[in-house]
Design an enzyme around this catalytic site. Structure first.
Site, mmCIF file in Angstrom:
data_model
loop_
_atom_site.group_PDB
_atom_site.id
_atom_site.type_symbol
_atom_site.label_atom_id
_atom_site.label_comp_id
_atom_site.label_asym_id
_atom_site.label_seq_id
_atom_site.Cartn_x
_atom_site.Cartn_y
_atom_site.Cartn_z
ATOM 1 N N SER A 37 1.039 -1.116 -0.134
ATOM 2 C CA SER A 37 -0.015 -0.013 0.185
ATOM 3 C C SER A 37 0.951 1.283 0.131
ATOM 4 C CB SER A 37 -1.022 -0.057 1.194
ATOM 5 O OG SER A 37 -0.213 0.171 2.297
ATOM 6 N N LYS A 42 -0.763 4.400 7.985
ATOM 7 C CA LYS A 42 -1.319 3.169 7.972
ATOM 8 C C LYS A 42 -0.614 2.044 8.150
ATOM 9 C CE LYS A 42 -5.664 4.900 5.578
ATOM 10 N NZ LYS A 42 -6.520 4.473 4.343
ATOM 11 N N LYS A 128 -21.642 -1.326 -7.137
ATOM 12 C CA LYS A 128 -21.743 -0.066 -7.890
ATOM 13 C C LYS A 128 -21.006 -0.270 -9.363
ATOM 14 C CE LYS A 128 -21.595 2.933 -4.148
ATOM 15 N NZ LYS A 128 -21.937 1.804 -3.070
ATOM 16 N N VAL A 168 -20.401 -2.798 3.049
ATOM 17 C CA VAL A 168 -19.554 -3.605 4.280
ATOM 18 C C VAL A 168 -20.026 -2.861 5.480
ATOM 19 C CG1 VAL A 168 -17.320 -4.195 5.319
ATOM 20 C CG2 VAL A 168 -17.756 -4.175 2.779
ATOM 21 N N THR A 191 -30.987 10.404 2.793
ATOM 22 C CA THR A 191 -31.181 11.007 1.402
ATOM 23 C C THR A 191 -32.330 10.643 0.708
ATOM 24 O OG1 THR A 191 -30.028 8.962 0.376
ATOM 25 C CG2 THR A 191 -28.545 10.901 0.885
ATOM 26 N N GLU A 253 -25.642 8.761 -6.783
ATOM 27 C CA GLU A 253 -26.029 7.694 -5.757
ATOM 28 C C GLU A 253 -27.329 7.085 -6.691
ATOM 29 O OE1 GLU A 253 -26.407 7.965 -1.154
ATOM 30 O OE2 GLU A 253 -27.815 9.221 -2.075
#
Length: 331
Positions: A37, A42, A128, A168, A191, A253
């Site tokens: 990464s 992190k 998505k 998740v 929303t 969205e």
């Protein structure tokens, strides 16, 4: 399969990696897990969790950097590709950067895996990516396509597959930690009160990746069967006393999420705990080997969060939040 092997996880300091790594160490006892990464902080924080674990290695690098990937993949047997630019508004405001990571990065992973003789690679996708309406989803659809097509370049030496799942629960940037934080004000913003979402735990996501490694022939998309929830029920599970204020759907969205569209029905097979979409073009293998006893879904089938047959209740989510309160927002 993963026992005594060397595994590399791109984006390994994220929510998925923080769950995959301890679960895989315990179940399979791999020789080594490499966390690849680009965020040194992190990695520093994660290293403290595994300071007495000699099977963990950390490798600073970006999936955009093909040369660095080549170095990191020396001797690696299996790859989990979890690195991505995945926050929807971030992708919309930084489209060039999203494309560089999610599409160009995917191509770099494929090339490097083939060049270095990696046995199998599983890429993480998202709901998505099915009929996308935002850039993040569109880039993940492209990523899915190139991982599937990557099998045509390998002669069977390296196999690529994809796993796809929905929201998740409790992961950083998701709705549950957001609601937990804003509930302190006594108000929760919704929303659209009709909105539904798929719900999956990180542990279930890890188990799906394990299954893909064991089952894959190359080119499959694995879709976990998971429950749905209405957004208002999620808010109620977090704080039943908070006022729910509807603010309108945001750009990019969806009202309901989709993991399998009707266009994929002809290529989709059902199993006890998941669906499998086999590739429409499969010049490198045989579809029969991929199906493995699955039952083809009906013509016109789709798998969306509003037409789901399985639903999570408010009490079930509330129990999950209570049992995982120390991890919510930190994974």
């Amino acid at each position: 399969m993963l026992t005594n092997s060397i595994i590399l996880v791109t984006g390994g300091t994220g929510s998925f990696g923080n769950t995959f790594i301890p679960m895989t160490l315990k179940k399979y006892n791999p020789k080594k897990i490499i966390i690849y990464s680009r965020d040194e902080m992190k990695q520093w924080e994660m290293a403290k969790k595994f300071q007495n674990e000699d099977r963990i290695r950390f490798f600073i690098g970006d999936v955009r950097d093909r040369e660095r990937l080549h170095r990191a993949l020396d001797g690696v047997d299996y790859v989990v590709h979890a690195a991505a630019t995945k926050i929807v508004p971030t992708a919309e405001y930084n489209p060039f950067e999203c494309i560089k990571t999610n599409i160009n990065g995917a191509m770099n992973i494929i090339d490097a895996c083939i060049d270095k003789g990696v046995k199998r690679c599983v890429a993480l996708s998202t709901d998505k990516a099915s009929q996308p309406v935002n850039l993040y989803g569109a880039t993940k659809l492209c990523s899915d396509k190139v991982f599937i097509a990557g099998n045509s370049y390998t002669g069977g030496r390296t196999r690529f597959a994809v796993v796809r799942y929905g929201n998740v629960m409790g992961s950083r940037g998701s709705v549950i930690p957001f609601f937990l934080d804003t509930a302190k004000t006594g108000k929760l913003t919704i929303t659209d009160k009709r909105m539904t979402r798929f719900m999956i735990s990180l542990e279930q996501g890890v188990e799906l990746v394990w299954h893909a490694f064991e089952d894959m022939e190359g080119g499959e998309i694995y879709v976990k069967k998971i429950p749905s929830m209405n957004i208002c029920d999620i808010a109620t599970a977090v704080d039943e006393k908070a006022e729910q204020i509807e603010i309108g759907i945001r750009p990019g969205e969806k009202l309901h999420e989709q993991m399998i569209g009707v266009e994929d029905a002809h290529f989709t097979y059902e199993y006890s705990e998941h669906f499998k979409i086999i590739p429409q073009i499969c010049e490198w293998g045989q579809a029969e080997k991929m199906i493995k006893g699955g039952k083809q879904v009906a013509d016109g089938f789709s798998y969306t969060s509003d037409n789901n047959t399985e639903w999570m209740t408010i009490l079930q989510l509330r129990k999950w939040i209570e049992e995982n309160k120390d991890k919510v927002g930190n994974i």
